[in-house]
Design a protein around this motif. Structure first.
Motif, PDB file in Angstrom:
ATOM      1  N   SER A 192     -15.596  -1.077  27.678  1.00  0.00           N
ATOM      2  CA  SER A 192     -14.788   0.114  27.395  1.00  0.00           C
ATOM      3  C   SER A 192     -14.785   1.083  28.574  1.00  0.00           C
ATOM      4  N   ALA A 215     -18.084  -9.392  13.626  1.00  0.00           N
ATOM      5  CA  ALA A 215     -18.105  -8.009  13.133  1.00  0.00           C
ATOM      6  C   ALA A 215     -18.334  -7.975  11.628  1.00  0.00           C
ATOM      7  N   ALA A 232     -17.464  -0.222   9.441  1.00  0.00           N
ATOM      8  CA  ALA A 232     -17.672  -0.192  10.893  1.00  0.00           C
ATOM      9  C   ALA A 232     -16.875  -1.299  11.586  1.00  0.00           C
ATOM     10  N   PHE A 233     -16.576  -1.067  12.851  1.00  0.00           N
ATOM     11  CA  PHE A 233     -16.062  -2.057  13.793  1.00  0.00           C
ATOM     12  C   PHE A 233     -14.593  -2.414  13.529  1.00  0.00           C
ATOM     13  N   LYS A 287      -8.726  -2.982  17.600  1.00  0.00           N
ATOM     14  CA  LYS A 287      -8.440  -1.677  18.206  1.00  0.00           C
ATOM     15  C   LYS A 287      -9.162  -1.494  19.537  1.00  0.00           C
ATOM     16  N   ASP A 288     -10.387  -1.998  19.615  1.00  0.00           N
ATOM     17  CA  ASP A 288     -11.226  -1.717  20.776  1.00  0.00           C
ATOM     18  C   ASP A 288     -11.041  -2.710  21.923  1.00  0.00           C
ATOM     19  N   GLN A 302     -24.299  -2.671  17.840  1.00  0.00           N
ATOM     20  CA  GLN A 302     -23.469  -1.641  17.221  1.00  0.00           C
ATOM     21  C   GLN A 302     -22.433  -1.100  18.200  1.00  0.00           C
ATOM     22  N   ARG A 315     -17.912  -2.584  19.417  1.00  0.00           N
ATOM     23  CA  ARG A 315     -16.914  -1.557  19.727  1.00  0.00           C
ATOM     24  C   ARG A 315     -16.541  -1.602  21.207  1.00  0.00           C
ATOM     25  N   GLN A 324     -18.662   0.901  23.257  1.00  0.00           N
ATOM     26  CA  GLN A 324     -18.582   2.332  22.947  1.00  0.00           C
ATOM     27  C   GLN A 324     -19.647   2.731  21.932  1.00  0.00           C
ATOM     28  N   PRO A 370     -21.006   4.920  18.605  1.00  0.00           N
ATOM     29  CA  PRO A 370     -20.320   5.402  17.394  1.00  0.00           C
ATOM     30  C   PRO A 370     -19.723   6.785  17.631  1.00  0.00           C
ATOM     31  N   GLU A 371     -18.773   7.141  16.785  1.00  0.00           N
ATOM     32  CA  GLU A 371     -18.151   8.456  16.880  1.00  0.00           C
ATOM     33  C   GLU A 371     -19.213   9.553  16.811  1.00  0.00           C
TER      34      GLU A 371
END
Length: 303
Positions: A92, A112, A124-125, A129-130, A273, A277, A280, A282-283
């Motif tokens: 990313s 995932a 999650a995941f 998108k990623d 985790q 992503r 990346q 987590p948010e």
């Protein structure tokens, strides 16, 4: 300076490959380029991660980017062979720096799903998108003028892929190790020693002179210097686990016995985790910080 070595192109249709060794994890990261066009791809580049402090470090990835820039190699793909369990992927972050698409195998969606259950994180995941491209077995694309074919080579994970680049290079992820070591483990969730054996045989069906670039090396008692390049012919002749025509049943027995003695990578529960992503975190939460969820006693070692 990170230890690195370049395997030169062998002529038209053959890639130049530079491997960069990540000492903390024994991982090899690759810059593969087309000498005709100067276009290239990055494969399995590592983002530094300190599990003791849960901190990340971009210095190694930056060094690889400088190396590419100094040689006027334009990166057009950011590739990973699987969601790594022992290192944090830089996918990313590299995408942000280079504005190039990132990609991985399409079975990352199944991986995932498996880890949503293991982490008890049902929402999650979102690999679609990623990652910009999720490759299926047999997919093809190009690095400059070099054709690339994707091979599904499961076993280490259920979604591991191999990139066969040009006329004589294959990036075989965590399938083969160097011939004096043998092959990679197959005991992670979704792994299978039987599937790994079949994948190894598929790779050995490539041309004898095909250069095989592996995912990891830790040296041996007789070899202190890390190494990561061999050929199909060398692996068939000398591989510790396969030389002499080892049967599938014998291989499975040996591989599973060995895997039972191995500890989990100290980064695994942290980095998966993020790797699911594309590297990346987590948010961020209300304090602006990201947090990881670690399952207790989910992977208890047999006594």
């Amino acid at each position: 300076m990170t230890l690195h070595k370049t395997s030169p192109s062998h002529g038209p249709g053959s890639a130049e490959v530079t491997g960069f060794y990540d000492e903390d994890t024994g991982s090899i990261q690759y810059l593969v380029s087309d000498p005709e066009t100067g276009q290239g791809a990055l494969i399995d580049v590592v983002m530094g991660f300190d599990p003791a402090h849960a901190s990340t470090d971009k210095s190694g990835a930056k060094e690889i980017l400088r190396f590419a820039q100094q040689r006027n190699i334009k990166i057009e793909w950011i590739l990973d062979t699987h969601p790594h369990a022992d290192h944090l992927m830089a996918s990313s972050w590299l995408k942000q720096q280079l504005d190039a698409p990132n990609a991985i195998g399409d079975k990352v969606k199944e991986i995932a799903e498996l880890w949503r259950d293991l982490y008890h994180m049902p929402d999650a995941f979102a690999p679609e998108k990623d990652f910009d491209r999720l490759f299926a077995d047999g997919d093809e694309f190009k690095i400059g003028t070099l054709p690339v074919r994707v091979m599904l080579t499961p076993g280490h994970t259920l979604g591991s892929i191999t990139y066969v680049v040009g006329s004589d290079a294959a990036f075989v992820n965590d399938t083969f190790m160097q011939p004096d070591v043998g092959t990679a483990r197959a005991d992670f969730p979704g792994g299978s020693a039987g599937e790994l054996y079949d994948s190894l045989q598929d790779i050995l069906a490539l041309g004898d002179k095909t250069r095989l670039f592996i995912g990891h090396d830790y040296g041996t008692d007789d070899r202190d210097e890390p190494a990561w390049e061999s050929t199909v012919a060398e692996q068939r002749r000398d591989n510790e686990h396969l030389a002499g025509g080892t049967s599938k049943d014998a291989y499975i027995s040996e591989r599973e016995d060995r895997d039972r003695t191995l500890a989990l990578p100290d980064r695994m529960l942290h980095v998966l985790q993020m790797n699911l992503r594309a590297g990346q975190p987590p948010e961020p939460e209300s304090d602006g910080k990201s947090y990881l969820k670690i399952p207790l006693n989910r992977f208890e070692k047999e006594s």
